[in-house]
Every structure is written in C-alpha cells, then in structure tokens.
Design a protein around this motif. Structure first.
Motif, short mmCIF file in Angstrom:
data_model
loop_
_atom_site.label_atom_id
_atom_site.label_comp_id
_atom_site.label_asym_id
_atom_site.label_seq_id
_atom_site.Cartn_x
_atom_site.Cartn_y
_atom_site.Cartn_z
N LYS A 234 0.85 -1.19 0.00
CA LYS A 234 0.00 0.00 0.00
C LYS A 234 0.89 1.24 0.00
O LYS A 234 2.05 1.20 0.37
N ILE A 235 0.31 2.38 -0.38
CA ILE A 235 1.07 3.63 -0.44
C ILE A 235 1.66 3.97 0.93
O ILE A 235 2.79 4.45 1.04
N ASN A 236 0.90 3.70 2.00
CA ASN A 236 1.38 4.00 3.35
C ASN A 236 2.56 3.09 3.71
O ASN A 236 3.53 3.54 4.34
N LYS A 293 -6.53 -4.98 -2.71
CA LYS A 293 -5.85 -4.78 -1.44
C LYS A 293 -4.93 -3.58 -1.46
O LYS A 293 -4.79 -2.84 -0.49
N LEU A 294 -4.29 -3.36 -2.63
CA LEU A 294 -3.37 -2.22 -2.75
C LEU A 294 -4.13 -0.89 -2.71
O LEU A 294 -3.64 0.10 -2.18
N ALA A 295 -5.34 -0.89 -3.28
CA ALA A 295 -6.12 0.35 -3.33
C ALA A 295 -7.01 0.55 -2.12
O ALA A 295 -7.74 1.52 -2.03
N SER A 296 -6.95 -0.38 -1.16
CA SER A 296 -7.83 -0.29 0.00
C SER A 296 -7.43 0.80 0.95
O SER A 296 -8.19 1.16 1.85
N LYS A 297 -6.28 1.34 0.82
CA LYS A 297 -5.81 2.36 1.76
C LYS A 297 -5.16 3.52 1.05
O LYS A 297 -4.46 3.32 0.09
#
Length: 297
Positions: A234-236, A293-297
C-alpha cells in the motif's frame, strides 16, 4: 522629672519616623528612586509654570487698569471694561455658525425683490463648508483621472484583480510546497500528478536504482514491479519502508536524506511501475497483494 520624660518621648517620636524613612529609602532601588525624583521634578515644573502664568495674568490686568485710568475713565467704567457682561447665546447659535445658517428673525432681510405667483425667494447662498467639500471632490476626481487614466500610475480594477490573482497563486504555491512536507506514512495519498511522478522518478533513479535497478526490476533489493511485497504494497507501507528503511536487510533510512514530499513522490512513482514487466526482473519475494488490497488504503 516630668520635663525629662517629655523630652525623651519627643526624641523617640522624632527618631522613629527618621528610622522608618531610612528603611524605606534602603528598600527602594536606585531606578525607582530616580523615577520618583523625575516625577516630582515634572510636577514641580508644572506647578511653577501655572504660578508664573497666574502672576503674569494678574500683572497684565493691573497694567490694563493703570492705562485705562490714565485715559480718564472712572472706576465704574474701568470695571465695566475689565469685566464685560457676557452675552447670552441663543439656542442653536453654534450649530447655525457651523452650517452657515441664518436665523428665522433675519429672513425678511434675505428676501429678493422679485416674486412669482406670490412666491418669494431667499437670497441664501450655499454654505461655505458645502462649497469646500464640493471643490475637494472636483480636485479628487481630477487627480483620479490623471493617475489612473492619463499617466497610468495606478492600476485599474481589472488590472488590480489580475495582480492580486497572480500574488494569490504565488502564495498558494508557497503554501503547497510547505504543506507537502507535512505528509507522513499516515496521511500520504495516491497521487497521479505528472510533475510529482516525474520528480519521484528522478529521485528513484538517483537514490533507489543502485539496489532496485534502473527500472525497479530488482538487484540487491527486491523487484518492485510485481504483486509481491516484503513489507506491504500500500502507499502507506511503501512510504514507511522508504522513510525508516529495513536495517536488517541492508536498506538504509531515507528520512534524513529526502524530504517527506520526495518520499511521497517516490512511493507514488513505484506504484505506477506495477505490471511493467521489465527485462531481467528478479523473482518474486514476499506476499502477493492484489489490486483491491493495494487500493484499499
């Protein structure tokens, strides 16, 4: 005996205030003492000035009486001259003077000779204050035209609007440049701005490519273009990994070398490389994370 007691009591009475004054003086600092002295001097000068003015006034009145007496005036006439009776002001007299108004009693003196259908006109000119105000507005209008329309010294409304919009745009860029560095692993978001991604690519090529490859295909470090991630995709997660590094696996911390804005740009650039399948890509490492899942946050 009684006289001695009275003398002793008197000495004690005089001594106590003196001792008290000495203690009070010791308790006062030199600065406070100077302030009190200065204040006292000012008060004394004011009182002296008032006394001098009163003496001069009295002197002038005495001289006036002498001069009037030399002119042959009697005592009663001198008193009348020195203390004239005060004329009682009519109600509204001050207001009429300020507005240059005439009293109703003087209206008959203002009538113009001619009349029409029984209507007479008053010769009552415009008040001076109104005319002065009118002349000031004329001068202001002339100055305004010369400054804004002839010489072009001042900006007109539309030009001033464009100037203010340009200044606002500069202030906006300054604010955004400062606000961008306030981002962290909790507030970072996915961005698709071309300028940010280009800056992220530049930083990646300079700082990350020695371990991850020119196209993020993976060298010493893992491949960043597939769906597998060792520390979260994820980006975070990517921001946090770049910021703090992974000391156990040899990845350094970049928070002291890169600004938060640069780290966010690199993290967003890495996400654009997903599925690029570069030549010589390293085998997958870590856990697989799908697009949802990657775009979930």
């Amino acid at each position: 005996m009684k006289q001695r007691l009275i003398m002793i009591a008197g000495l004690v009475t005089l001594t106590i205030p003196a001792v008290a004054e000495d203690e009070a003086e010791k308790s006062l600092s030199s600065a406070d003492l100077q302030n009190y002295i200065g204040f006292g001097v000012v008060i004394a000068m004011v009182i002296l000035f008032l006394v001098v003015m009163l003496v001069l006034l009295r002197t002038f009145r005495t001289l006036a009486r002498v001069l009037l007496k030399d002119q042959g005036l009697t005592r009663a006439e001198i008193e009348e001259k020195m203390n004239p009776a005060k004329r009682r002001k009519e109600k509204g007299e001050l207001w009429r003077k300020l507005l240059s108004l005439k009293p109703m009693s003087a209206e008959k003196d203002l009538l113009i000779d001619h009349e029409y259908d029984g209507i007479q006109e008053l010769d009552n000119p415009t008040p001076a204050w109104f005319m002065y105000l009118f002349y000031i507005t004329i001068a202001f209008a002339a100055g305004y035209i010369m400054i804004y329309h002839v010489f072009g010294v001042g900006e007109l409304q539309y030009a001033e609007y464009k100037t203010e919009m340009a200044e606002a745009e500069i202030e906006k860029k300054i604010y955004l440049s400062k606000a961008a560095n306030l981002v962290d692993e909790n507030s970072v978001k996915i961005e698709n701005d071309a300028g940010m991604l280009a800056e992220g690519k530049t930083v990646f090529k300079a700082s990350c490519s020695p371990c991850h490859g020119e196209n993020a295909q993976g060298l010493v470090g893992p491949n960043l273009t597939d769906e597998y991630w060792l520390h979260g995709g994820k980006i975070n997660d990517i921001f946090k990994t770049i910021k703090y590094g992974v000391q156990a696996k040899g990845m350094p911390t970049w928070e002291k070398s890169l600004t938060p804005k640069q780290i966010a740009n690199v993290a967003n650039y890495i996400l654009t490389l997903q599925g690029s399948h570069p030549a010589g890509a390293k085998e997958p490492q870590g856990e697989k994370e799908g697009e949802e899942k990657l775009a979930s946050k």
